[in-house]
Enzyme design. Structure first.
Site, PDB file in Angstrom:
ATOM      1  N   CYS A   2       0.962  -1.095  -0.046  1.00 34.49           N
ATOM      2  CA  CYS A   2       0.105   0.042   0.024  1.00 34.49           C
ATOM      3  C   CYS A   2       1.040   1.049   0.093  1.00 34.49           C
ATOM      4  O   CYS A   2       2.212   1.247   0.223  1.00 34.49           O
ATOM      5  CB  CYS A   2      -0.792   0.040   1.309  1.00 34.49           C
ATOM      6  SG  CYS A   2      -1.674  -1.477   1.427  1.00 34.49           S
ATOM      7  N   ARG A  27       1.712   1.995  -5.573  1.00 30.67           N
ATOM      8  CA  ARG A  27       2.094   0.939  -4.825  1.00 30.67           C
ATOM      9  C   ARG A  27       0.529   0.110  -4.514  1.00 30.67           C
ATOM     10  O   ARG A  27       0.837  -0.737  -3.741  1.00 30.67           O
ATOM     11  CB  ARG A  27       2.405   1.720  -3.550  1.00 30.67           C
ATOM     12  CG  ARG A  27       3.824   2.194  -3.612  1.00 30.67           C
ATOM     13  CD  ARG A  27       4.016   2.956  -2.266  1.00 30.67           C
ATOM     14  NE  ARG A  27       4.346   1.853  -1.217  1.00 30.67           N
ATOM     15  CZ  ARG A  27       5.207   1.058  -1.168  1.00 30.67           C
ATOM     16  NH1 ARG A  27       6.192   1.437  -1.831  1.00 30.67           N
ATOM     17  NH2 ARG A  27       5.462   0.341  -0.425  1.00 30.67           N
ATOM     18  N   TRP A  75      -3.746  -2.102  -1.519  1.00 26.59           N
ATOM     19  CA  TRP A  75      -3.615  -3.321  -2.482  1.00 26.59           C
ATOM     20  C   TRP A  75      -3.876  -4.379  -1.389  1.00 26.59           C
ATOM     21  O   TRP A  75      -2.868  -4.704  -0.540  1.00 26.59           O
ATOM     22  CB  TRP A  75      -2.405  -3.176  -2.927  1.00 26.59           C
ATOM     23  CG  TRP A  75      -1.964  -4.523  -3.993  1.00 26.59           C
ATOM     24  CD1 TRP A  75      -2.376  -4.574  -5.224  1.00 26.59           C
ATOM     25  CD2 TRP A  75      -1.533  -5.690  -3.929  1.00 26.59           C
ATOM     26  NE1 TRP A  75      -2.062  -5.797  -5.919  1.00 26.59           N
ATOM     27  CE2 TRP A  75      -1.477  -6.518  -4.899  1.00 26.59           C
ATOM     28  CE3 TRP A  75      -0.716  -6.377  -2.517  1.00 26.59           C
ATOM     29  CZ2 TRP A  75      -1.233  -7.765  -5.089  1.00 26.59           C
ATOM     30  CZ3 TRP A  75      -0.239  -7.728  -2.871  1.00 26.59           C
ATOM     31  CH2 TRP A  75      -0.440  -8.175  -3.976  1.00 26.59           C
ATOM     32  N   ASN A 101       0.781  -0.332   5.802  1.00 31.99           N
ATOM     33  CA  ASN A 101       1.247  -0.981   4.741  1.00 31.99           C
ATOM     34  C   ASN A 101       2.184  -2.210   5.047  1.00 31.99           C
ATOM     35  O   ASN A 101       3.182  -1.931   5.900  1.00 31.99           O
ATOM     36  CB  ASN A 101       2.348  -0.082   4.062  1.00 31.99           C
ATOM     37  CG  ASN A 101       2.895  -0.739   2.918  1.00 31.99           C
ATOM     38  OD1 ASN A 101       2.463  -1.714   2.168  1.00 31.99           O
ATOM     39  ND2 ASN A 101       4.145  -0.192   2.456  1.00 31.99           N
ATOM     40  N   GLY A 102       1.585  -3.402   4.639  1.00 29.14           N
ATOM     41  CA  GLY A 102       2.260  -4.654   5.099  1.00 29.14           C
ATOM     42  C   GLY A 102       1.482  -5.847   5.420  1.00 29.14           C
ATOM     43  O   GLY A 102       0.378  -5.785   5.041  1.00 29.14           O
ATOM     44  N   GLU A 488      10.288 -11.968 -21.897  1.00 34.59           N
ATOM     45  CA  GLU A 488       9.823 -10.492 -21.295  1.00 34.59           C
ATOM     46  C   GLU A 488       8.774  -9.772 -22.289  1.00 34.59           C
ATOM     47  O   GLU A 488       7.723  -9.021 -21.597  1.00 34.59           O
ATOM     48  CB  GLU A 488      11.187  -9.411 -21.247  1.00 34.59           C
ATOM     49  CG  GLU A 488      10.960  -7.931 -21.004  1.00 34.59           C
ATOM     50  CD  GLU A 488      10.196  -7.790 -19.600  1.00 34.59           C
ATOM     51  OE1 GLU A 488      10.152  -8.787 -18.862  1.00 34.59           O
ATOM     52  OE2 GLU A 488       9.859  -6.598 -19.101  1.00 34.59           O
ATOM     53  N   LYS A 492       5.249  -8.720 -20.876  1.00 40.41           N
ATOM     54  CA  LYS A 492       4.568  -7.467 -21.035  1.00 40.41           C
ATOM     55  C   LYS A 492       3.191  -7.174 -21.917  1.00 40.41           C
ATOM     56  O   LYS A 492       2.269  -6.566 -21.120  1.00 40.41           O
ATOM     57  CB  LYS A 492       5.422  -6.531 -22.039  1.00 40.41           C
ATOM     58  CG  LYS A 492       6.727  -5.829 -21.457  1.00 40.41           C
ATOM     59  CD  LYS A 492       6.604  -4.950 -20.677  1.00 40.41           C
ATOM     60  CE  LYS A 492       6.746  -5.535 -19.126  1.00 40.41           C
ATOM     61  NZ  LYS A 492       7.698  -5.632 -18.211  1.00 40.41           N
ATOM     62  N   GLU A 495       0.844  -8.765 -19.032  1.00 37.49           N
ATOM     63  CA  GLU A 495       0.608  -7.677 -17.848  1.00 37.49           C
ATOM     64  C   GLU A 495      -0.438  -6.691 -18.333  1.00 37.49           C
ATOM     65  O   GLU A 495      -1.214  -6.302 -17.377  1.00 37.49           O
ATOM     66  CB  GLU A 495       1.969  -7.332 -17.471  1.00 37.49           C
ATOM     67  CG  GLU A 495       2.903  -7.947 -16.679  1.00 37.49           C
ATOM     68  CD  GLU A 495       4.118  -7.455 -16.369  1.00 37.49           C
ATOM     69  OE1 GLU A 495       4.441  -7.355 -15.180  1.00 37.49           O
ATOM     70  OE2 GLU A 495       4.730  -6.788 -17.348  1.00 37.49           O
ATOM     71  N   HIS A 511       8.880 -28.506 -29.772  1.00 39.63           N
ATOM     72  CA  HIS A 511       8.345 -29.654 -28.704  1.00 39.63           C
ATOM     73  C   HIS A 511       7.124 -29.267 -28.038  1.00 39.63           C
ATOM     74  O   HIS A 511       7.090 -29.422 -26.868  1.00 39.63           O
ATOM     75  CB  HIS A 511       9.777 -29.602 -27.914  1.00 39.63           C
ATOM     76  CG  HIS A 511      10.845 -30.218 -28.247  1.00 39.63           C
ATOM     77  ND1 HIS A 511      11.061 -31.311 -28.944  1.00 39.63           N
ATOM     78  CD2 HIS A 511      11.855 -29.413 -28.655  1.00 39.63           C
ATOM     79  CE1 HIS A 511      12.279 -31.563 -29.347  1.00 39.63           C
ATOM     80  NE2 HIS A 511      12.957 -30.150 -29.345  1.00 39.63           N
ATOM     81  N   LYS A 610       3.246  -2.634  -8.220  1.00 36.72           N
ATOM     82  CA  LYS A 610       4.388  -2.221  -8.536  1.00 36.72           C
ATOM     83  C   LYS A 610       5.778  -2.785  -7.788  1.00 36.72           C
ATOM     84  O   LYS A 610       6.583  -3.296  -8.309  1.00 36.72           O
ATOM     85  CB  LYS A 610       4.545  -0.587  -8.517  1.00 36.72           C
ATOM     86  CG  LYS A 610       6.130  -0.093  -9.088  1.00 36.72           C
ATOM     87  CD  LYS A 610       6.005  -0.266 -10.744  1.00 36.72           C
ATOM     88  CE  LYS A 610       7.382  -0.216 -11.176  1.00 36.72           C
ATOM     89  NZ  LYS A 610       7.598  -0.823 -12.357  1.00 36.72           N
TER      90      LYS A 610
END
Ligand code: G6P
Length: 615
Positions: A2, A27, A75, A101-102, A488, A492, A495, A511, A610
């Site tokens: 958060c 965050r 979050w 936050n935590g 990557e 992207k 996401e 394969h 993030k």
């Protein structure tokens, strides 16, 4: 995870906190809330949704005269995102109010105890347990808020950055941290609290970053007093002068942070090697490496630990370290490494890569590696972050704040730092000649201009995005140095556009993934001249004969792939080890444009955050 913000001083707290929360939305952004002290009582407003929703809800009700307040953008960890679970949380008496936050891991047993003592809980959160624990301690021991916070936190297992105040003592805010970041901005008779410095950068450049297991009582009249939570000893805090400016944090004219950060890569990469690499003199100097050269040279192997995009940068570094410095490398997901029983010796060097420097799994993996005697080197972007402080030595990427949740410039600057390290070690070990060494540096120095050139493909990439935006699946293929780039590129796209995408080593295609190929499948193939070119061309032919749609990422002037592919995107030529810095650019742009065309929230994709500060 958060974002937290607080203010105590002589200005109106509401606008400062609101603006601060907007800057911290990277965050977490599933709910937001604010608590202000209006001179008599606490005024609290909170809601599910973004800070803009909070702003709308608060409307005109808020007491603009309030000069003390705390705010939160969430979050969810415990309890679904809804109004009740949003922060701030009151204690049962309504005297105390907290933001957190935590994650409090032993909240269930603490809650049971508190329920036995008559406490009732409105939310499902661990945070409401903490504020009532503080209240209980305060009441039973008849002590000041700071002391009560300290005693309560000594009973807590988990991670936190908290800010709490008492309506009966409206001249102070108590803050504490363990595992989640907390900065205190020091103004003239005013103090700011935030998860990072962005909420207060326009008010003050002076900040204290609390260390783990430290708390502070912040008083309007007496300033900041920092103590150790465990033993109550006073700490003389280090007041840092901040180098960040606001423009770095805001969007700088781009529609989205992600796009801004993609286009910042030429300067970000330059900032990364600036002052560290002197091609004309044939020198690379990085204090974290120089100071520990013996350890690096004696290392039997390097173990890279990271998560997400940073893990992909780690995979690129495996090729670089092995190729240039001939040091064996293993690349591990931090979340797996920490729960295995890995064989680690004091002959191992662990490199932990993290943009935020706060990723919980990476932090835990570092602690494990250290406890087994390994030397741990950090590659972080956020200065003063937990990982940067937990590691034995390190090198910052100097990419500047990355706000878009999908990592872009962090990836390329991580590769840049890792290249510098590999080159420096290679030279020290004598695994490359001085002319090769110099050649690599000269090529690296040219990369920012070449990235600029690669960015010129933007308009063309947009037309490709338009053609394939409704595809249900994508395949990304690459070999050697460009295999991690394929991973990557697929990440992207997943996401931010929520389209299913797979990254694969091109030769592995036969394969399994080849079975997926038909005329509806777009396949992005990285086929630069340096690096298994002929082999990749054969792979492209295999795709073509199955009618797959080919988007080739090729070296400028390429004709062979152009003749086979449906589309080609050119990037400038460079040496093989540096191709990822260029080939990744069109892939970032492709995912950006597709997500935008699908009207997705590019900077704040659903379910992601993030910095993942919980495991
Ligand atoms: C989250 C972010 C990713 C990032 C990963 C690792 O999942 O959304 O973009 O790559 O965490 O983060 P770190 O800060 O450790 O690089």
């Amino acid at each position: 995870m958060c974002g937290i913000v607080g203010y105590i001083g002589h200005r109106e707290a509401y606008p400062i906190i609101l603006k601060g929360l907007k800057r911290l939305e990277y965050r977490g952004y599933d709910s937001a809330g604010i608590a202000l002290f209006d001179g008599n009582d606490i005024k609290l407003s909170k809601t599910k949704g973004k800070v803009a929703d909070l702003e709308e809800k608060v409307g005109k009700e808020i007491p603009t005269s309030a000069t003390l307040g705390i705010g939160h953008t969430r979050w969810a960890t415990h309890g679904v995102p809804n109004d009740v679970n949003s922060h701030p949380h009151y204690s049962n008496s309504g005297n105390l109010v907290i933001i957190h936050n935590g994650i409090i891991e032993n909240y269930e047993s603490l809650k049971k105890e508190l329920i036995k003592r008559g406490y009732v809980f409105k939310s499902d959160t661990d945070t409401e347990v903490l504020v009532n624990l503080i209240e209980d301690v305060k009441k039973n021991e008849n002590i000041k808020l700071g002391k009560a916070v300290q005693i309560a936190l000594n009973q807590v297992i988990g991670a936190y950055a908290i800010a709490v105040f008492d309506k009966n003592k409206p001249n102070e805010i108590v803050v504490a941290r363990l595992g989640s970041p907390l900065a205190i901005g020091i103004g003239d008779d005013e103090f700011f609290i935030a998860s990072d410095a962005s909420p207060f950068i326009e008010y003050t450049k002076n900040a204290i970053y609390l260390e783990d297991e430290e708390m502070a009582v912040i008083r309007r009249d007496k300033g900041v007093k920092v103590r150790k939570i465990k033993d109550d000893s006073l700490v003389d805090p280090y007041v840092q002068e901040l180098q960040l400016n606001l423009e770095q944090i805001e969007k700088g004219g781009y529609d989205h942070f992600m796009l801004k950060e993609i286009f910042e890569q030429p300067s970000a990469i330059r900032d990364t090697f600036r002052g560290r690499m002197l091609p004309n003199e044939g020198i690379i100097k990085m204090s974290g490496i120089e100071d520990n050269m013996k350890t690096f040279l004696n290392a039997n192997r390097i173990i890279v630990i990271a998560c997400g995009t940073s893990w992909h940068a780690g995979l690129v570094s495996e090729y670089i370290f092995e190729d240039l410095a001939r040091i064996p490398v293993e690349v591990e997901y931090a979340s797996e490494f920490r729960y295995r029983n890995p064989v680690i010796t004091d002959k191992d060097v662990v490199i932990a890569i993290s943009q935020s420097g706060e990723t919980a799994d990476t932090l835990a993996a570092i602690k494990l590696a250290k406890s087994r005697g390994a030397f741990v080197f950090g590659v972080c972007n956020v200065v003063g972050s937990s990982i940067a402080r937990e590691t034995d030595a390190g090198a910052y990427t100097h990419a500047g704040p990355e706000i878009g949740v999908a990592s872009t410039k962090a990836f390329t600057t991580q590769i840049t730092v890792l290249t510098l390290i590999a080159l420096r070690l290679a030279r020290a070990k004598g695994t490359i000649s001085s002319s090769e060494f110099r050649h690599h540096m000269i090529e690296l120095e040219l990369i920012p201009e070449k990235v600029k050139k690669a960015l010129e493909s933007d308009a063309y990439v947009k037309t490709i995005a338009d053609i394939y935006k409704n595809s249900k699946n994508f395949l990304y293929l690459g070999r050697g140095y460009n295999f991690p780039v394929a991973l990557e590129g697929a990440l992207k796209l997943k996401e931010i556009s929520y389209i299913h995408a797979e990254g694969y080593p091109a030769a592995e295609m036969k394969h399994g993934p080849i079975a997926l190929i038909d005329e509806n499948m777009p396949i992005v193939v990285i086929a630069t001249k340096k690096g298994h070119y002929e082999k990749v061309v054969s792979n492209i032919q295999e795709i073509k004969s199955r009618k797959g749609k080919i988007i080739g990422i090729v070296t400028e002037g390429d004709e062979q792939v152009r003749a086979l592919a449906d589309h080609v995107i050119e990037v400038p030529e460079t040496i093989e080890s540096l191709t990822p810095l260029l080939t990744t650019i069109p892939l970032q742009l492709l995912s950006y444009h597709i997500a935008l065309m699908l009207e997705k929230n590019v900077d704040q994709p659903r379910n992601l955050a993030k910095a993942v500060t919980v495991e």
